[in-house]
Design a protein around this motif. Structure first.
Motif, PDB file in Angstrom:
ATOM      1  N   GLN A  50       0.836  -1.203   0.000  1.00 51.49           N
ATOM      2  CA  GLN A  50       0.000   0.000   0.000  1.00 51.49           C
ATOM      3  C   GLN A  50       0.872   1.254   0.000  1.00 51.49           C
ATOM      4  N   LEU A  51       1.933   1.227   0.798  1.00 53.74           N
ATOM      5  CA  LEU A  51       2.855   2.364   0.825  1.00 53.74           C
ATOM      6  C   LEU A  51       3.508   2.564  -0.539  1.00 53.74           C
ATOM      7  N   LEU A  55       3.270   5.851  -2.981  1.00 50.46           N
ATOM      8  CA  LEU A  55       4.445   6.563  -3.473  1.00 50.46           C
ATOM      9  C   LEU A  55       4.437   6.633  -4.994  1.00 50.46           C
ATOM     10  N   GLU A  56       4.121   5.512  -5.608  1.00 55.00           N
ATOM     11  CA  GLU A  56       4.135   5.442  -7.066  1.00 55.00           C
ATOM     12  C   GLU A  56       3.127   6.402  -7.688  1.00 55.00           C
ATOM     13  N   GLY A 182      14.200   4.728  -3.171  1.00 59.86           N
ATOM     14  CA  GLY A 182      14.407   4.550  -4.601  1.00 59.86           C
ATOM     15  C   GLY A 182      13.135   4.695  -5.407  1.00 59.86           C
ATOM     16  N   LEU A 183      12.015   4.245  -4.839  1.00 61.95           N
ATOM     17  CA  LEU A 183      10.738   4.365  -5.530  1.00 61.95           C
ATOM     18  C   LEU A 183      10.147   5.760  -5.376  1.00 61.95           C
ATOM     19  N   GLY A 184      10.384   6.394  -4.223  1.00 58.71           N
ATOM     20  CA  GLY A 184       9.694   7.641  -3.912  1.00 58.71           C
ATOM     21  C   GLY A 184      10.465   8.915  -4.162  1.00 58.71           C
ATOM     22  N   THR A 185      11.762   8.830  -4.511  1.00 61.90           N
ATOM     23  CA  THR A 185      12.503  10.075  -4.710  1.00 61.90           C
ATOM     24  C   THR A 185      12.036  10.793  -5.975  1.00 61.90           C
ATOM     25  N   PRO A 186      11.731  12.073  -5.890  1.00 59.68           N
ATOM     26  CA  PRO A 186      11.256  12.795  -7.079  1.00 59.68           C
ATOM     27  C   PRO A 186      12.392  13.209  -8.006  1.00 59.68           C
TER      28      PRO A 186
END
Length: 323
Positions: A50-51, A55-56, A182-186
């Motif tokens: 879910q998190l 983020l995605e 890694g998934l959430g960095t803009p």
């Protein structure tokens, strides 16, 4: 009460990985965890999924970060939320984060929110607010010729971008929080030092947490700043990372989840200092990963830390010399 850990940790990659259907490279789209087959659910922690989905959904497309986002998405499919039964977290309770309403920060703050952060320091400095670089408040004009400090360019023909992309998403260790970043960095901020170049003054990174939930609420805004440093053979640079709250946010709730990756060539030197002064109600999880030596893919040093904040500043520093 403050709990901190900076003991070197090396995490062995999981031997069991769900099969991921790879997309064609000419269509760089974010990997959607919501479309993962149900048969893969047994590998996954529902809260982590879910998190990851949250983020995605908050991300803008990024060609340069696609490899990192894909590998992080795949890792999160088979990663559970850590508990004190896990050795790296034996002395760290992460339930503060686990039981909060985690909200990704999707845009940089307005500059008028940061009157106390300025560029009057004599050191080259970069201001990163809620994970976003504020170029207008940063100062890098004093750096030697050939040294680059700025965002990772999406142009694959750019020499520095091409060099950095050789390594991005290629580190084969890390934990859940590494993958969340890694998934959430803009954006990714890059420091590149050419061979033989010595940067006399350290580069000062100021990470400012602006958004925050009120004390007593469940809201926990999360930022995922990521910095990648490449120092070629014989180069030298110092990095200072300072984490702080926006003035007046000393009691706000937020989660800072930064990652610093460093690649060091033969004979190069990197000095790193780390200062933390954040809200007592915040969570801070920090990864500093160093890849060193002439055979970079075979030599690793890793330092990881995770803790809640205390009234006193936390300071950590180390020096890596590759010869």
């Amino acid at each position: 009460m403050s709990v901190s850990a900076f003991t070197p940790q090396i995490h062995t990659p999981l031997t069991m990985k769900p099969k991921i259907k790879h997309r064609q490279k000419q269509k760089p789209k974010s990997f959607s965890l919501s479309t993962t087959p149900i048969t893969q659910a047994s590998f996954s922690d529902p809260f982590v999924l879910q998190l990851a989905e949250t983020l995605e959904d908050s991300l803008s497309p990024s060609v340069s970060l696609q490899k990192l986002r894909d590998s992080s998405s795949e890792s999160l499919l088979s990663t559970s939320w850590p508990s004190r039964k896990d050795e790296p977290f034996r002395f760290t309770d992460t339930s503060f984060i686990r039981h909060s309403q985690i909200i990704p920060i999707t845009k940089p703050p307005q500059l008028d929110y940061l009157p106390s952060i300025n560029g009057n320091t004599l050191l080259p400095n970069i201001v990163i607010a809620d994970g976003f670089v504020l170029n207008s408040m940063s100062k890098v004009s004093t750096l030697p010729d050939g040294v680059y400090v700025g965002g990772l360019l999406s142009d694959s023909s750019d020499r520095i971008a091409k060099r950095v992309l050789e390594f991005v998403g290629d580190f084969e260790w890390g934990d859940l929080f590494w993958s969340v970043n890694g998934l959430g960095t803009p954006v990714m901020t890059v420091v590149y030092v050419p061979a033989g170049v010595k940067v006399d003054n350290p580069i000062h990174f100021k990470y400012v947490s602006v958004e925050g939930g009120e004390e007593g609420s469940k809201k926990l805004p999360v930022s995922n700043p990521r910095v990648f440093v490449v120092v070629e053979e014989g180069g030298e640079v110092g990095i200072i990372e300072e984490f702080m709250s926006k003035e007046g946010n000393d009691d706000k709730r937020y989660w800072a989840n930064p990652v610093l990756e460093v690649v060091i060539g033969k004979g190069a030197k990197v000095r790193h200092s780390y200062v933390q002064s954040q809200s007592l109600n915040s969570a801070h999880i920090k990864w500093t990963a160093v890849r060193q030596g002439p055979q970079m893919k075979q030599q690793f040093s890793l330092y990881g830390g995770h803790h809640h904040c205390s009234k006193d500043k936390i300071h950590h520093s180390f020096l890596v010399i590759c010869s």
